[in-house]
Each structure stands twice: as structure tokens, then as C-alpha cells.
Design an enzyme around this catalytic site. Structure first.
Site, PDB file in Angstrom:
ATOM      1  N   ARG A 173     -16.844 -57.749 -36.166  1.00  0.00           N
ATOM      2  CA  ARG A 173     -17.458 -56.601 -36.867  1.00  0.00           C
ATOM      3  C   ARG A 173     -16.405 -55.604 -37.376  1.00  0.00           C
ATOM      4  O   ARG A 173     -16.616 -54.394 -37.366  1.00  0.00           O
ATOM      5  CB  ARG A 173     -18.433 -55.848 -35.958  1.00  0.00           C
ATOM      6  CG  ARG A 173     -19.656 -56.615 -35.575  1.00  0.00           C
ATOM      7  CD  ARG A 173     -20.516 -56.992 -36.774  1.00  0.00           C
ATOM      8  NE  ARG A 173     -21.790 -57.522 -36.330  1.00  0.00           N
ATOM      9  CZ  ARG A 173     -21.986 -58.773 -35.921  1.00  0.00           C
ATOM     10  NH1 ARG A 173     -21.006 -59.632 -35.938  1.00  0.00           N
ATOM     11  NH2 ARG A 173     -23.196 -59.163 -35.523  1.00  0.00           N
ATOM     12  N   CYS A 222     -28.431 -53.891 -35.314  1.00  0.00           N
ATOM     13  CA  CYS A 222     -27.870 -53.436 -34.034  1.00  0.00           C
ATOM     14  C   CYS A 222     -27.134 -52.117 -34.243  1.00  0.00           C
ATOM     15  O   CYS A 222     -26.355 -51.965 -35.183  1.00  0.00           O
ATOM     16  CB  CYS A 222     -26.925 -54.484 -33.463  1.00  0.00           C
ATOM     17  SG  CYS A 222     -27.791 -55.887 -32.749  1.00  0.00           S
ATOM     18  N   GLU A 293     -21.942 -49.685 -34.301  1.00  0.00           N
ATOM     19  CA  GLU A 293     -21.874 -50.834 -35.200  1.00  0.00           C
ATOM     20  C   GLU A 293     -22.345 -50.417 -36.590  1.00  0.00           C
ATOM     21  O   GLU A 293     -21.838 -50.900 -37.590  1.00  0.00           O
ATOM     22  CB  GLU A 293     -22.749 -51.959 -34.630  1.00  0.00           C
ATOM     23  CG  GLU A 293     -22.337 -53.339 -35.059  1.00  0.00           C
ATOM     24  CD  GLU A 293     -23.251 -53.944 -36.082  1.00  0.00           C
ATOM     25  OE1 GLU A 293     -23.717 -53.216 -36.977  1.00  0.00           O
ATOM     26  OE2 GLU A 293     -23.488 -55.141 -35.998  1.00  0.00           O
TER      27      GLU A 293
HETATM   28  N1  EPU Z   1     -31.032 -59.161 -24.382  1.00  0.00           N
HETATM   29  C1  EPU Z   1     -31.779 -58.549 -23.428  1.00  0.00           C
HETATM   30  N2  EPU Z   1     -32.574 -57.497 -23.807  1.00  0.00           N
HETATM   31  C2  EPU Z   1     -32.622 -57.049 -25.083  1.00  0.00           C
HETATM   32  C3  EPU Z   1     -31.838 -57.677 -26.062  1.00  0.00           C
HETATM   33  C4  EPU Z   1     -31.034 -58.745 -25.690  1.00  0.00           C
HETATM   34  O1  EPU Z   1     -31.747 -58.921 -22.258  1.00  0.00           O
HETATM   35  O2  EPU Z   1     -33.354 -56.091 -25.355  1.00  0.00           O
HETATM   36  C5  EPU Z   1     -30.202 -60.305 -23.997  1.00  0.00           C
HETATM   37  C6  EPU Z   1     -30.662 -61.601 -24.634  1.00  0.00           C
HETATM   38  O3  EPU Z   1     -31.692 -62.203 -23.907  1.00  0.00           O
HETATM   39  C7  EPU Z   1     -29.401 -62.411 -24.670  1.00  0.00           C
HETATM   40  C8  EPU Z   1     -28.297 -61.369 -24.849  1.00  0.00           C
HETATM   41  O4  EPU Z   1     -28.878 -60.133 -24.458  1.00  0.00           O
HETATM   42  O5  EPU Z   1     -29.212 -63.057 -23.439  1.00  0.00           O
HETATM   43  C9  EPU Z   1     -27.789 -61.311 -26.274  1.00  0.00           C
HETATM   44  O6  EPU Z   1     -28.871 -60.993 -27.146  1.00  0.00           O
HETATM   45  P1  EPU Z   1     -28.996 -61.625 -28.603  1.00  0.00           P
HETATM   46  O7  EPU Z   1     -28.944 -63.110 -28.521  1.00  0.00           O
HETATM   47  O8  EPU Z   1     -30.174 -60.989 -29.249  1.00  0.00           O
HETATM   48  O9  EPU Z   1     -27.673 -61.229 -29.324  1.00  0.00           O
HETATM   49  P2  EPU Z   1     -26.957 -59.819 -29.453  1.00  0.00           P
HETATM   50  O10 EPU Z   1     -25.595 -59.981 -28.863  1.00  0.00           O
HETATM   51  O11 EPU Z   1     -27.813 -58.722 -28.940  1.00  0.00           O
HETATM   52  C10 EPU Z   1     -25.838 -60.371 -31.733  1.00  0.00           C
HETATM   53  C11 EPU Z   1     -25.537 -59.536 -32.932  1.00  0.00           C
HETATM   54  C12 EPU Z   1     -26.729 -59.519 -33.864  1.00  0.00           C
HETATM   55  C13 EPU Z   1     -27.092 -60.939 -34.268  1.00  0.00           C
HETATM   56  C14 EPU Z   1     -27.417 -61.721 -32.993  1.00  0.00           C
HETATM   57  C15 EPU Z   1     -27.770 -63.179 -33.261  1.00  0.00           C
HETATM   58  C16 EPU Z   1     -24.036 -57.700 -32.299  1.00  0.00           C
HETATM   59  C17 EPU Z   1     -23.938 -56.261 -31.940  1.00  0.00           C
HETATM   60  N3  EPU Z   1     -25.267 -58.157 -32.524  1.00  0.00           N
HETATM   61  O12 EPU Z   1     -26.869 -59.687 -31.033  1.00  0.00           O
HETATM   62  O13 EPU Z   1     -26.333 -58.809 -35.038  1.00  0.00           O
HETATM   63  O14 EPU Z   1     -28.211 -60.942 -35.135  1.00  0.00           O
HETATM   64  O15 EPU Z   1     -26.252 -61.688 -32.119  1.00  0.00           O
HETATM   65  O16 EPU Z   1     -26.620 -63.926 -33.479  1.00  0.00           O
HETATM   66  O17 EPU Z   1     -23.004 -58.392 -32.384  1.00  0.00           O
HETATM   67  C18 EPU Z   1     -26.311 -56.748 -36.225  1.00  0.00           C
HETATM   68  O18 EPU Z   1     -25.110 -56.976 -36.418  1.00  0.00           O
HETATM   69  O19 EPU Z   1     -26.890 -55.737 -36.690  1.00  0.00           O
HETATM   70  C19 EPU Z   1     -27.064 -57.690 -35.441  1.00  0.00           C
HETATM   71  C20 EPU Z   1     -28.346 -57.512 -35.153  1.00  0.00           C
END
Ligand code: EPU
Length: 298
Positions: A173, A222, A293
Site C-alpha cells: 500500500r 479499509c 490506509e
Molecule cells: N477479520 C475478522 N473480523 C473482521 C474482519 C476481518 O476477524 O471484522 C479476519 C478475517 O476473518 C480474516 C482476517 O481478519 O481472518 C483478514 O481479513 P480479510 O480476509 O477480510 O482481509 P483484510 O486483511 O482485512 C485485506 C485488504 C483489503 C482486501 C482484502 C482481500 C488491507 C488493509 N486490506 O483485508 O483491501 O480487499 O485483504 O484481499 O490490506 C482496501 O485496501 O481498502 C481493502 C479493503
């Protein structure tokens, strides 16, 4: 010698709208009135516009689709430069594609898939512009746009300059581009794939996103970066029991805790207050300093 934004835009034949409410130009639906939004229709005009504005000490900011942007409530004395009206075509040549910054990223991903070009399927659910994606090195599902960038066109000293990938430092990012850079387009290197397989992969990513993120609500994606390998901000905020917490018209999404969603009454101040509350709770409970972010205009 033109002095006002009106005169500069007229001189360069750049379309402009004045006193625009930013809440209509951002997916978070907050933000005060901006002095001007300019819509150059060629990269050359865009580069000339930046140089002219800087020459006259007028502040400007690049505006993509406003899908990763939090704008403060007060009036903004600056010119947003939108590249949505660039007339530059998308050019496919072998496994490379040259695309203007104002182009839609999901649309580009679909077109590549249809042509049997693979390598950016994971970016399909990101609702932004290509320029915005380059600026923040957007990523999803293990894909990052920097992985396929060959070069980036930017405005420099009134001209369009092409910067090769080797000279550009990208990270999670993060790109080397700042708010002083206007990204005009990029060339991406893809590889031969299979349209059916790419379309199926894209459909799966879209389904996953719709199931795990509040895609129907107003948000900026995010809010915070993930703090490190194996650490997900969404999970951390969730574990603190903060889902559903509300300040004014801003709420921590009950679906994904790293999203703040807004209703029609929300002010940017509500979002900023909720961000501060999350930051201090995460700092106290976990000793982690969360980095933004989303881009902020104050
Ligand atoms: N989780 C929770 N509770 C929540 C949200 C997530 O327990 O409320 C857990 C999920 O179950 C999972 C872990 O946290 O085990 C990661 O969650 P997720 O797979 O949704 O991925 P993320 O790391 O939260 C990242 C990117 C997203 C992108 C997704 C899918 C960042 C900050 N976010 O989210 O990007 O869509 O992976 O690849 O890197 C963005 O950049 O705006 C964005 C949404």
C-alpha cells in the site's frame, strides 16, 4: 498572465466546475466544498495545468474515483484534477496494456480477462481508477498492481514523463508518488491466460468481497493498513468488540471492522472521531499504532 484558476483553465482549454461538494465526489459521502474540479482531456493538458497552477502558487490534488478518500468538512481552497475525461485510448500490444489513469480498474481487469490476458484478476473487486491504484499500490487477494507495472507516466515540469518500474519503489500500500505527483497513465505487463479461467477467478473474488465487506454501504474501503505480516486490523478491532460502534452518522461496519460506513447525515468529523477512538483503543489494548490506509484531505 492568468492569475485565477478560471483563467488558467480557460487558457489551457480545460473543463472546470467550481464550488463542488466533495461528498458527491467520494464514496464515503462526506466532505466540504472544493474550490474547483478540473477535467483535462489530454495528458499534455493535465501536465500543463499542474505546471500553471504551481507557477501561480495554487494548491492542487489528484482526484481518482474518490473511493479511498476522506475529505474534511470545511471548505477546501484547492483544485482537484480529475482524469476521468482523458480521451487517451487503452492500447493492447502483445501481453502489455497501456492505460490512462482515469480508467476504471474493474473494467480494465474484465477487458484483460476477455482478451485472455492474466495477472491482475485479484484487482477486480477494487472500485477505483487505475491512477489511484498505482498511487497506493492497491492490492487484493495476494495481487498488487506494482507486480505488473512496466512504467508510469507522470506530469513533470509541464510535460508527460515516463518512469520505468526499476526507478520506482513500491511496497505494501505504498508507492513513491506523493500528493505533488499527477499520475497520468501506466503500462502493465500481463501474461497469456485463459479467458474462462480468468473470468471464473474474478467472479470468485467478487463473491468473496460481497460476502466479507460492506459493498452496498458508503465507505472508503479499509480505513487502516494491516500492521504487519499475519496481523489483520479488521480482526484486531473486531476482537476489541468495536463492531457497530457509532459516532454521529459514522459506524464501524458490523461486517468488516476495518471499514467505517456512513449514512446520509454523517460529517467527516464523525469519521475522524471514530478513527481516533479506534486508534486509542488499539494502542491501549495491543500497543499497536495503526497507520491510515485512506488518503485524507484536510
Ligand atoms: N477479520 C475478522 N473480523 C473482521 C474482519 C476481518 O476477524 O471484522 C479476519 C478475517 O476473518 C480474516 C482476517 O481478519 O481472518 C483478514 O481479513 P480479510 O480476509 O477480510 O482481509 P483484510 O486483511 O482485512 C485485506 C485488504 C483489503 C482486501 C482484502 C482481500 C488491507 C488493509 N486490506 O483485508 O483491501 O480487499 O485483504 O484481499 O490490506 C482496501 O485496501 O481498502 C481493502 C479493503
Amino acid at each position: 498572465m492568468p492569475r485565477s484558476v478560471e483563467e488558467i483553465c480557460a487558457e489551457l482549454d480545460v473543463a472546470a466546475r467550481f464550488h463542488q461538494p466533495m461528498r458527491h465526489l467520494t464514496s464515503l459521502r462526506t466532505g466540504g466544498e472544493i474550490a474547483c474540479v478540473a477535467f483535462p482531456d489530454t495528458p499534455e493538458k493535465a501536465a500543463a495545468l499542474v505546471a500553471r497552477l504551481e507557477e501561480h502558487g495554487l494548491r492542487w490534488s489528484p482526484l481518482g474515483y474518490g473511493t479511498n478518500l476522506l475529505v474534511a468538512d470545511g471548505p477546501l481552497d484547492r483544485v482537484a484534477i480529475s482524469l476521468r475525461q482523458l480521451k487517451t485510448p487503452v492500447v493492447f500490444e502483445g501481453c502489455q496494456v497501456k492505460v490512462p489513469a482515469g480508467y476504471s480498474l474493474p473494467r480494465l481487469v474484465n477487458q484483460c480477462a476477455d482478451r485472455g490476458l492474466s495477472g491482475i484478476e485479484g484487482l477486480a473487486p477494487i472500485p477505483g481508477s487505475v491512477g489511484g491504484a498505482v498511487k497506493m499500490n492497491a492490492g487484493s487477494h495476494g495481487y498488487e498492481i506494482a507486480d505488473v507495472i512496466v512504467s508510469v507516466d507522470v506530469a513533470r515540469d509541464g510535460r508527460v514523463v515516463t518512469l520505468p518500474r526499476e526507478t520506482l519503489d513500491f511496497a505494501y500500500r505504498h508507492s513513491p508518488f506523493t500528493e505533488r505527483d499527477l499520475i497520468l497513465g501506466t503500462t502493465l505487463q500481463l501474461r497469456t491466460g485463459n479467458p474462462e479461467a480468468s473470468r471464473a477467478e474474478i467472479a470468485e473474488y467478487r463473491r468473496h468481497r460481497a460476502a466479507t465487506q460492506p459493498v452496498r454501504d458508503n465507505s472508503a474501503g479499509c480505513i487502516f493498513k494491516n500492521p504487519g505480516p499475519g496481523l489483520a486490523t479488521g480482526r484486531i478491532i473486531d476482537e476489541l468488540g468495536m463492531k457497530g460502534e457509532t459516532i454521529g452518522g459514522a459506524t464501524i461496519s458490523p461486517l468488516h471492522a476495518n471499514f467505517i460506513v456512513t449514512d446520509g447525515s454523517a460529517r467527516a468529523a464523525d469519521v475522524f472521531a471514530l478513527i481516533e477512538r479506534i486508534r486509542s483503543r488499539v494502542r491501549e489494548a495491543r500497543g499497536i499504532e495503526l497507520d491510515m490506509e485512506v488518503e485524507v484531505w484536510e
